[in-house]
Design a protein around this motif. Structure first.
Motif, PDB file in Angstrom:
ATOM      1  N   VAL A   1       2.747  11.535  -9.772  1.00 27.56           N
ATOM      2  CA  VAL A   1       2.102  12.911  -9.844  1.00 27.56           C
ATOM      3  C   VAL A   1       3.349  14.060 -10.257  1.00 27.56           C
ATOM      4  O   VAL A   1       2.977  14.951 -10.973  1.00 27.56           O
ATOM      5  N   LEU A   2       4.159  13.891  -9.325  1.00 22.84           N
ATOM      6  CA  LEU A   2       5.373  14.754  -9.551  1.00 22.84           C
ATOM      7  C   LEU A   2       5.900  14.935 -10.881  1.00 22.84           C
ATOM      8  O   LEU A   2       6.129  15.952 -11.388  1.00 22.84           O
TER       9      LEU A   2
ATOM     10  N   LEU B   1       4.314  18.431 -17.541  1.00 28.73           N
ATOM     11  CA  LEU B   1       3.488  19.297 -17.782  1.00 28.73           C
ATOM     12  C   LEU B   1       3.906  20.614 -17.684  1.00 28.73           C
ATOM     13  O   LEU B   1       3.807  21.613 -18.445  1.00 28.73           O
ATOM     14  N   SER B   2       4.714  21.041 -16.634  1.00 32.32           N
ATOM     15  CA  SER B   2       5.280  22.245 -16.517  1.00 32.32           C
ATOM     16  C   SER B   2       6.221  22.636 -17.395  1.00 32.32           C
ATOM     17  O   SER B   2       6.320  23.751 -18.199  1.00 32.32           O
TER      18      SER B   2
ATOM     19  N   THR C   1       3.568  16.369 -13.022  1.00 29.98           N
ATOM     20  CA  THR C   1       3.643  17.786 -13.099  1.00 29.98           C
ATOM     21  C   THR C   1       4.798  18.627 -13.726  1.00 29.98           C
ATOM     22  O   THR C   1       4.579  19.505 -14.273  1.00 29.98           O
ATOM     23  N   PHE C   2       5.893  17.883 -13.501  1.00 26.22           N
ATOM     24  CA  PHE C   2       7.345  18.644 -14.196  1.00 26.22           C
ATOM     25  C   PHE C   2       7.126  18.270 -15.468  1.00 26.22           C
ATOM     26  O   PHE C   2       7.401  19.215 -16.193  1.00 26.22           O
TER      27      PHE C   2
ATOM     28  N   ILE D   1       1.211   4.260  -2.789  1.00 30.95           N
ATOM     29  CA  ILE D   1       1.116   5.736  -2.438  1.00 30.95           C
ATOM     30  C   ILE D   1       2.295   6.551  -2.896  1.00 30.95           C
ATOM     31  O   ILE D   1       2.059   7.474  -3.623  1.00 30.95           O
ATOM     32  N   SER D   2       3.608   5.829  -2.721  1.00 30.92           N
ATOM     33  CA  SER D   2       4.762   6.536  -3.176  1.00 30.92           C
ATOM     34  C   SER D   2       4.702   6.746  -4.677  1.00 30.92           C
ATOM     35  O   SER D   2       5.134   7.650  -5.221  1.00 30.92           O
TER      36      SER D   2
ATOM     37  N   THR E   1       4.719  23.439 -20.493  1.00 27.36           N
ATOM     38  CA  THR E   1       3.809  24.793 -20.553  1.00 27.36           C
ATOM     39  C   THR E   1       5.063  25.921 -20.652  1.00 27.36           C
ATOM     40  O   THR E   1       4.587  27.001 -20.979  1.00 27.36           O
ATOM     41  N   VAL E   2       6.055  25.553 -20.124  1.00 28.84           N
ATOM     42  CA  VAL E   2       7.136  26.602 -20.145  1.00 28.84           C
ATOM     43  C   VAL E   2       7.583  26.625 -21.577  1.00 28.84           C
ATOM     44  O   VAL E   2       7.603  27.759 -22.217  1.00 28.84           O
TER      45      VAL E   2
ATOM     46  N   MET F   1       0.783  -1.204   0.014  1.00 27.20           N
ATOM     47  CA  MET F   1       0.138   0.293   0.007  1.00 27.20           C
ATOM     48  C   MET F   1       0.905   1.269   0.051  1.00 27.20           C
ATOM     49  O   MET F   1       0.749   2.149  -0.797  1.00 27.20           O
TER      50      MET F   1
END
Lengths: 501, 292
Positions: free
Chosen positions: A12-13, A19-20, A16-17, A5-6, A23-24, A1
């Motif tokens: 997600v991270l 995606l970032s 995110t990066f 989660i990890s 976007t940059v 479990m």
């Protein structure tokens, strides 16, 4: 479990990066607009002048960016400039402009109201344009002298008044059906008593009718000048606001009588403007006042043809009264003190007052908004009356007058015959109070809520909660105690020391 | 005994009724805004619309969606909400975790430094100048970077992390875990309810933020949804005044119903987030219950 989660967190991270980063890149391609600009600039003629303006505009720009659209292209080509418009909505404009000005990013052209003329002049934000004024040939010809005067500070000109082609936009309307049924000729409604009799006839002859309706901010407008209760006046050596004068008391008593006799909409204080418009479009209202174009009414399915403009009542001494507007200049345009090309800015603004400029703002662009057939301008389908605010913001200002037949023809096509009739009536019936037009702001008085004190008394008086004769003196005393004396003192000093000169 | 437990008292019925009514009070404004937005304008102004929509017309949503500004704004708002929340939560968590350790050198100074920014801020214009000098004006990152660290959230997280028994970390350390491993594998799973709460705060804050988009962004395509919505609502209001005619026949939207449609359309995406976060709240409660 825990591993799961990890894993989720890591995913997600990473996402995110990624995606970032995308976007940059996207932003870079967005900023490429400035990069591209630079690249383009290399290929553009070197003499292109950069002009930045700060404007407010809420209206749709048909999915175009405010800075990349056919209107901007036209203006840029016409004046050989690189135009950047910083746009916000009117609600946020003040904060945005403050930030720009405080940071030293003063636009070449920005819009504000009269109360800021002194501040911008003193702070060195607005340019003194005395030497540039002669260049504005069309503006000098068409803008009222009073409006220019209002743009001055310490004898120097710091702004260009935005005098619109409808400097006095207010108008009162009567229900055409009502007056025709009752065989009333509106030209014969001349005195306050005539008005009153007409309202009584509306009430008595049309079941469930509302002889007069009004908007919450507007109940004071119709007939007030007929009581000589709108203008600021010097009484016993003091310059008094209209709402402290005895004439105003008489007007309040008239309004109270109208309310008591159910001649005025019994809900006008509490209802939303939508409800007022709904009543107006229901055909039950006999009289109301609004801007000459009646645009909200038309937008909600009403017709200008159902209403007749009516002249304001005569004053007691037989002199014509006016529908008073606060100023022929709605706003003021300032040229930033850091502007490198103020002459170009003036040239643009002055062009708005030329026939070509008037046509641009009223009709738009040939081939996009209209066609010319046999020398006549024919608006394209769905383009009539479109984007006028957008074009006005693009060029900088409204034309101060509609002077050519060609432009008036377009105007008539947009508003129809009844619209033109209203426009002309508003021009004829409107006016302004020269003292009110010139009164400066008094920052020391900002802590007092004069408007609240005044409207509370007015509304209570009109709906009959208080006896006007019995309460008037104590109301004036209370008002004076709560900052009113300071206001009157400031007004009187300004009047004697500045205005009279 | 079971029968005793299952038997509902009048107090229970009162509770159910009270909570039901409370639920209705909470939900009704959303429902009302929705039914007004899809109702015929004339029916709304005549106060006929109350429980059911009248003269249903979904065209108003079509009209709003048709605006490029709306779709652009939506993209920007979704981006800033997703990226801003992920980055903000990560950085705030790491900062708060480090500051929750009493052995951290300079901890007291750093905590005071953070608390200071909670009480005092530079004000709009100095902040604008800093942001302009950093070259962030008209960049999407200006919507995210300045708000990456929220002092308030950091203090909340700090106090939460401080409440986790040190023994748990010590046991992990005996097993060979380092600080990062302890944070990721031990602290974060234990802190899911508080992280969910802070994440929700950040997300809602990003979604609702208006002024940074107005002050720092000039380019239309980078303006967040809220800036577009304010523009649209203002245009409806200004059409009540002295602006020119600007809407074509098909663009003319009745003001009140439009405003309701806009409010509803802008609320839905952030409301969707709540159910996903809620399970962490429940899980948190269950953890507490088991321990108890």
């Amino acid at each position: 479990m825990k591993r799961k989660i990890s894993l989720i967190i890591v995913c997600v991270l990473v996402f995110t990066f990624i995606l970032s980063a995308c976007t940059v890149a996207g932003t870079k391609s967005g900023t490429t607009s400035s990069d591209t600009d630079t690249t383009l600039q290399d290929t553009k003629p070197a003499e292109k002048i950069k002009i930045t303006t700060a404007q407010f505009l809420e209206q749709s720009t048909e999915d175009y960016s405010i800075n990349e659209n056919p209107y901007v292209d036209f203006v840029e080509e016409k004046f050989n400039i690189d135009l950047t418009i910083i746009r916000t909505s009117s609600g946020q404009y003040g904060e945005k402009l403050n930030a720009l000005l405080a940071a030293g990013d003063i636009p070449d052209l920005f819009i504000s109201n009269k109360t800021f003329i002194a501040k911008y002049a003193e702070d060195g934000i607005a340019m003194n344009i005395d030497s540039l004024k002669p260049l504005a040939v069309n503006l000098n010809k068409n803008v009222n002298e009073e409006a220019w005067q209002a743009a001055m500070y310490n004898g120097k000109l710091y702004a260009i008044p935005n005098q619109r082609y409808d400097p006095f936009p207010y108008l009162s309307f009567v229900n055409k059906n009502f007056v025709e049924t009752l065989n009333i000729d509106v030209n014969n409604i001349k005195t306050i008593d005539d008005y009153y009799d007409m309202f009584v006839k509306f009430r008595d002859n049309f079941e469930n009718s509302i002889p007069v309706t009004a908007f919450i901010n507007w109940p004071l407008m119709p007939l007030i000048d007929a009581f000589d209760a709108f203008s600021y006046k010097v009484i016993d050596g003091e310059l008094l606001p209209n709402y402290l004068q005895p004439q105003y008391k008489e007007w309040l008593k008239f309004m109270q009588k109208m309310y008591k006799e159910k001649l005025i909409d019994q809900e006008f204080i509490t209802q939303q403007s939508e409800q007022t418009w709904s009543k107006i479009n229901s055909g039950k209202v006999g009289f109301y006042s609004w801007f000459w174009h009646q645009d909200v009414m038309v937008n909600q399915g009403g017709s200008r043809d159902d209403w007749l403009p009516i002249k304001p009542a005569l004053k007691a001494d037989g002199i014509e009264s006016k529908l008073i507007y606060h100023s022929p200049a709605r706003q003021f345009f300032f040229i930033g003190s850091k502007s490198k090309n103020p002459e170009k800015v003036i040239e643009m603004l002055d062009w708005a007052a030329s026939e070509e400029g008037q046509l641009f703002i009223q009709a738009g662009l040939e081939g996009w908004d209209y066609d010319v057939k046999n020398g006549e301008i024919v608006m394209r389908e769905g383009r009539k009356g479109q984007n006028m605010s957008w074009r006005f913001v693009t060029i900088g200002m409204d034309p101060p007058k509609l002077t050519s037949e060609k432009v008036l023809g377009v105007f008539a096509e947009i508003y129809g015959e009844s619209g033109v009739r209203n426009y002309q009536a508003a021009y004829e019936f409107g006016g302004y109070d020269p003292i009110l037009l010139n009164i400066p702001s008094f920052p020391d008085l900002d802590k007092y809520d004069f408007n609240k004190m005044r409207t509370e008394f007015d509304f209570n008086a009109i709906i009959g909660n208080i006896g006007i004769d019995a309460q008037w003196d104590s109301h004036i005393t209370t008002f004076r105690k709560n900052g009113g004396d300071l206001l009157i003192d400031s007004l009187t000093k300004w009047y004697n020391n500045d205005y009279k000169k | 005994m079971d029968l005793q437990i299952n038997k509902k008292t009048s107090f229970d019925y009162f509770n159910i009724l009270f909570l039901f009514m409370y639920g209705i009070i909470c939900i009704f404004p959303f429902y009302y805004v929705f039914i007004v937005s899809i109702s015929d304008f004339s029916q709304v102004t005549n106060n006929i619309v109350f429980i059911w929509p009248k003269g249903v017309n979904l065209g108003i949503y079509k009209n709003i969606m048709r605006y490029k500004g709306f779709t652009d704004g939506l993209k920007v708002s979704v981006f800033r909400t997703v990226v801003g929340t992920a980055l903000g939560l990560s950085l705030q968590t790491m900062l708060a975790y480090a500051l929750s350790k009493k052995c951290l050198p300079g901890r007291r100074f750093m905590v005071l430094y953070i608390i200071f920014t909670l009480i005092f801020n530079g004000g709009m214009i100095p902040t604008y100048i800093v942001i302009r000098n950093l070259g962030l004006v008209d960049k999407i990152w200006v919507l995210i970077i300045p708000g990456l660290i929220s002092s308030w959230n950091v203090i909340l997280l700090m106090s939460f992390f401080s409440s986790i028994p040190v023994e748990i970390e010590e046991s992990a350390r005996i097993d060979g875990a380092n600080d990062i491993l302890i944070l990721i594998k031990l602290i974060l799973p234990l802190s899911l309810p508080s992280l969910a709460t802070i994440g929700l705060f950040i997300a809602v804050g990003h979604w609702n933020a208006l002024m940074d988009g107005v002050i720092y962004i000039n380019r239309e395509e980078l303006k967040p949804l809220q800036a577009f919505l304010v523009n649209l609502v203002s245009s409806q209001n200004s059409s009540m005044g002295m602006n020119h005619i600007s809407f074509s026949e098909e663009q003319r939207l009745p003001p009140y119903t439009t405003r309701c449609a806009i409010i509803f359309a802008s609320t839905v995406p952030i409301l969707v987030v709540y159910p996903f976060v809620q399970k962490y709240f429940i899980k948190g409660l269950m953890i507490g219950a088991i321990k108890g």
